[in-house]
Design a protein around this motif. Structure first.
Motif, PDB file in Angstrom:
ATOM      1  N   ARG A  18      11.510   1.023   1.303  1.00  0.00           N
ATOM      2  CA  ARG A  18      11.308  -0.060   2.267  1.00  0.00           C
ATOM      3  C   ARG A  18       9.831  -0.389   2.434  1.00  0.00           C
ATOM      4  O   ARG A  18       9.453  -1.561   2.560  1.00  0.00           O
ATOM      5  CB  ARG A  18      11.923   0.333   3.611  1.00  0.00           C
ATOM      6  N   LEU A  19       9.007   0.651   2.434  1.00  0.00           N
ATOM      7  CA  LEU A  19       7.569   0.420   2.537  1.00  0.00           C
ATOM      8  C   LEU A  19       7.054  -0.337   1.319  1.00  0.00           C
ATOM      9  O   LEU A  19       6.234  -1.256   1.445  1.00  0.00           O
ATOM     10  CB  LEU A  19       6.827   1.756   2.690  1.00  0.00           C
ATOM     11  N   GLU A  20       7.553   0.032   0.144  1.00  0.00           N
ATOM     12  CA  GLU A  20       7.148  -0.668  -1.079  1.00  0.00           C
ATOM     13  C   GLU A  20       7.616  -2.128  -1.042  1.00  0.00           C
ATOM     14  O   GLU A  20       6.879  -3.044  -1.429  1.00  0.00           O
ATOM     15  CB  GLU A  20       7.731   0.026  -2.300  1.00  0.00           C
ATOM     16  N   PHE A  22       8.072  -3.915   1.657  1.00  0.00           N
ATOM     17  CA  PHE A  22       7.231  -4.602   2.634  1.00  0.00           C
ATOM     18  C   PHE A  22       5.878  -4.970   2.029  1.00  0.00           C
ATOM     19  O   PHE A  22       5.329  -6.044   2.310  1.00  0.00           O
ATOM     20  CB  PHE A  22       7.029  -3.703   3.857  1.00  0.00           C
ATOM     21  N   ALA A  23       5.353  -4.083   1.178  1.00  0.00           N
ATOM     22  CA  ALA A  23       4.013  -4.286   0.639  1.00  0.00           C
ATOM     23  C   ALA A  23       3.981  -5.176  -0.593  1.00  0.00           C
ATOM     24  O   ALA A  23       2.917  -5.723  -0.916  1.00  0.00           O
ATOM     25  CB  ALA A  23       3.385  -2.931   0.306  1.00  0.00           C
ATOM     26  N   ALA A 129       0.167  -2.944   2.341  1.00  0.00           N
ATOM     27  CA  ALA A 129       1.060  -2.721   3.479  1.00  0.00           C
ATOM     28  C   ALA A 129       0.282  -2.770   4.790  1.00  0.00           C
ATOM     29  O   ALA A 129       0.737  -3.344   5.779  1.00  0.00           O
ATOM     30  CB  ALA A 129       1.781  -1.381   3.342  1.00  0.00           C
ATOM     31  N   GLY A 133       0.749  -5.512   7.614  1.00  0.00           N
ATOM     32  CA  GLY A 133       1.069  -4.999   8.943  1.00  0.00           C
ATOM     33  C   GLY A 133       0.114  -5.543   9.991  1.00  0.00           C
ATOM     34  O   GLY A 133       0.530  -5.908  11.099  1.00  0.00           O
ATOM     35  N   ALA A 427       0.933   1.893   8.579  1.00  0.00           N
ATOM     36  CA  ALA A 427       1.294   2.024   7.160  1.00  0.00           C
ATOM     37  C   ALA A 427       1.072   3.456   6.678  1.00  0.00           C
ATOM     38  O   ALA A 427       1.879   4.005   5.912  1.00  0.00           O
ATOM     39  CB  ALA A 427       0.474   1.046   6.326  1.00  0.00           C
ATOM     40  N   VAL A 430       3.880   5.724   8.117  1.00  0.00           N
ATOM     41  CA  VAL A 430       5.151   5.519   7.418  1.00  0.00           C
ATOM     42  C   VAL A 430       5.091   6.125   6.019  1.00  0.00           C
ATOM     43  O   VAL A 430       6.059   6.753   5.552  1.00  0.00           O
ATOM     44  CB  VAL A 430       5.481   4.012   7.350  1.00  0.00           C
ATOM     45  N   GLU A 431       3.970   5.939   5.344  1.00  0.00           N
ATOM     46  CA  GLU A 431       3.824   6.505   4.004  1.00  0.00           C
ATOM     47  C   GLU A 431       3.917   8.026   4.024  1.00  0.00           C
ATOM     48  O   GLU A 431       4.562   8.631   3.166  1.00  0.00           O
ATOM     49  CB  GLU A 431       2.483   6.072   3.420  1.00  0.00           C
ATOM     50  N   ALA A 434       7.487   8.952   4.690  1.00  0.00           N
ATOM     51  CA  ALA A 434       8.296   8.695   3.502  1.00  0.00           C
ATOM     52  C   ALA A 434       8.100   9.778   2.459  1.00  0.00           C
ATOM     53  O   ALA A 434       9.042  10.177   1.762  1.00  0.00           O
ATOM     54  CB  ALA A 434       7.935   7.329   2.924  1.00  0.00           C
TER      55      ALA A 434
END
Length: 443
Positions: A18-20, A22-23, A129, A133, A427, A430-431, A434
């Motif tokens: 999901r982070l990837e 988003f970025a 990200a 953000g 970010a 979250v990273e 993750a």
């Protein structure tokens, strides 16, 4: 042979994916921009007439657009810095003097602020990200949205401040310093104390790369070029003031008044024009505009000299008035929006939500400083870097308020930097989460 669990390679966790997304996904960035624009267009639908300082800025811009010069009650004036009226008058000249033209002007400036916020986030942290953000945090920030219909300097000035910082950070040759000087020069015409931030930017640039002492002469030269070009931008206005007012006034004649309102026996650290000493001074009719400014400055400086203890005691109060409250855009709607009496509860609710949101942003801003310091120490990186620019931007109005007065609207131009930094912290968190949740792959 039994299967072995290896730490690498690993399957990315759902959070990492999901982070990837988003970025990297283009649709995410487009959605953030759509939200950013929609909220600012929506607030332009609220009818709000200029009040307080905005009345003067709007009137000066209208006079300039109509070829009447920079006047107040028929007389030449320099009480208000001319930057916003000069720029706004171009819009008024082309599209007419109206609140619609004002709103479109601020909307354009606000969109440029968003673009610069994204660009600065990418450049400072090198993290898409984090940059996205930061833009998202700014997009939904109520106070930033609320200023868009108002004839105040904050929206336009924020664009200029970000542009000037971007120009200096990304320069590759000295010719680009001229562009930075032009930007900071016009920003000085909007807010006279702007050039205070230029030495802070160059100080970061100086300390971020070795050899610091070998680079110092070149950076001093570059800084002088920026200041010199800025001075050339301001010079025509200064010459105009001398010709029209008969005195050398660099930018405006309200600096002494502002100094006095923040430094007297009944000062509370806020801008207090209702204080008895200020009321008595403003009621005087024996002084012209320039003499009044000089006398007010003299009174303020004399009070500081005679009351050093009280002056120092005011410093924490001024800082608290600068940084603790937020959402002051509501005052403009309370004074100038016909809809305010009917929807007062809604306006006030938005103000409370904004205050909570602002508190979270500032907590993130403070926490990011600690996290970045620990990270750079752990990775044995030089502590000084462009990541300090947001904190230099915050230091700049803080230094000014300690001498003059603390008003929450003075931190408005810093908030894109706060959003960028808090976006990086989010970010990073979250990273890290993750990575902890990664799933091992069986082989």
């Amino acid at each position: 042979m039994s299967a072995q669990i290896l730490d690498f390679p690993t399957r990315p966790s759902r959070l990492a994916l999901r982070l990837e997304w988003f970025a990297t996904d283009r649709s995410v960035l487009l959605a953030i921009w759509a939200l950013y624009l929609a909220l600012r267009v929506a607030v332009l639908l609220i009818d709000v007439a200029p009040s307080s300082d905005a009345i003067s800025y709007f009137a000066r811009a209208a006079d300039l657009a109509n070829g009447l010069g920079y006047r107040d009650k028929g007389l030449a004036t320099a009480f208000w810095p001319p930057g916003l009226p000069l720029a706004l008058s171009v819009m008024f000249h082309q599209f007419g003097v109206s609140h619609v033209s004002l709103g479109l002007f601020n909307l354009a400036a606000s969109m440029l602020t968003g673009l610069l916020t994204l660009a600065l986030g990418r450049h400072i942290f090198g993290n898409e990200a984090a940059a996205r953000g930061g833009l998202l945090l700014l997009a939904i920030y109520p106070n930033a949205i609320g200023y868009v219909p108002l004839a105040l300097t904050e929206v336009f000035y924020t664009t200029l401040l970000l542009a000037g910082c971007w120009a200096l950070m990304t320069r590759t040759n000295r010719w680009q310093l001229v562009g930075a000087g032009l930007i900071f020069g016009f920003a000085t015409l909007v807010k006279a104390q702007t050039l205070v931030i230029v030495p802070l930017i160059f100080a970061i640039d100086w300390l971020r790369v070795r050899p610091v002492w070998k680079r110092l002469p070149g950076l001093l030269t570059e800084g002088l070029i920026v200041v010199a070009v800025s001075a050339l931008v301001v010079l025509p206005w200064t010459l105009r003031n001398h010709a029209q007012l008969g005195h050398w006034v660099v930018v405006s004649t309200n600096g002494g008044y502002t100094l006095l309102t923040g430094n007297h026996d009944t000062a509370t650290g806020d801008f207090t024009p209702d204080a008895p000493v200020v009321k008595r001074f403003m009621a005087r009719t024996d002084l012209d505009e320039v003499s009044s400014d000089i006398e007010a400055a003299r009174m303020g400086l004399t009070w500081i000299r005679d009351n050093p203890g009280k002056f120092l005691a005011l410093a924490p109060k001024k800082m608290m008035r600068l940084w603790l409250p937020d959402g002051e855009a509501e005052w403009a709607y309370q004074a100038g929006a016909p809809s305010y009496p009917r929807f007062e509860a809604l306006y006030r609710a938005v103000r409370y939500v904004n205050q909570g949101y602002y508190a979270l942003l500032m907590l993130g801003f403070a926490a990011a400083f600690v996290v970045m310091t620990l990270r750079r120490r752990h990775e044995r990186l030089r502590w000084t870097g462009w990541w300090l620019l947001p904190y230099a931007a915050a230091l700049y109005p803080t230094l000014i308020c300690l001498l003059f007065s603390g008003q929450s609207r003075f931190h408005y131009p810093v908030m894109p930097f706060v959003c960028i930094t808090t976006g990086w912290l989010a970010a990073t968190a979250v990273e890290r989460l993750a990575w902890r949740k990664r799933k091992p792959t069986l082989h």
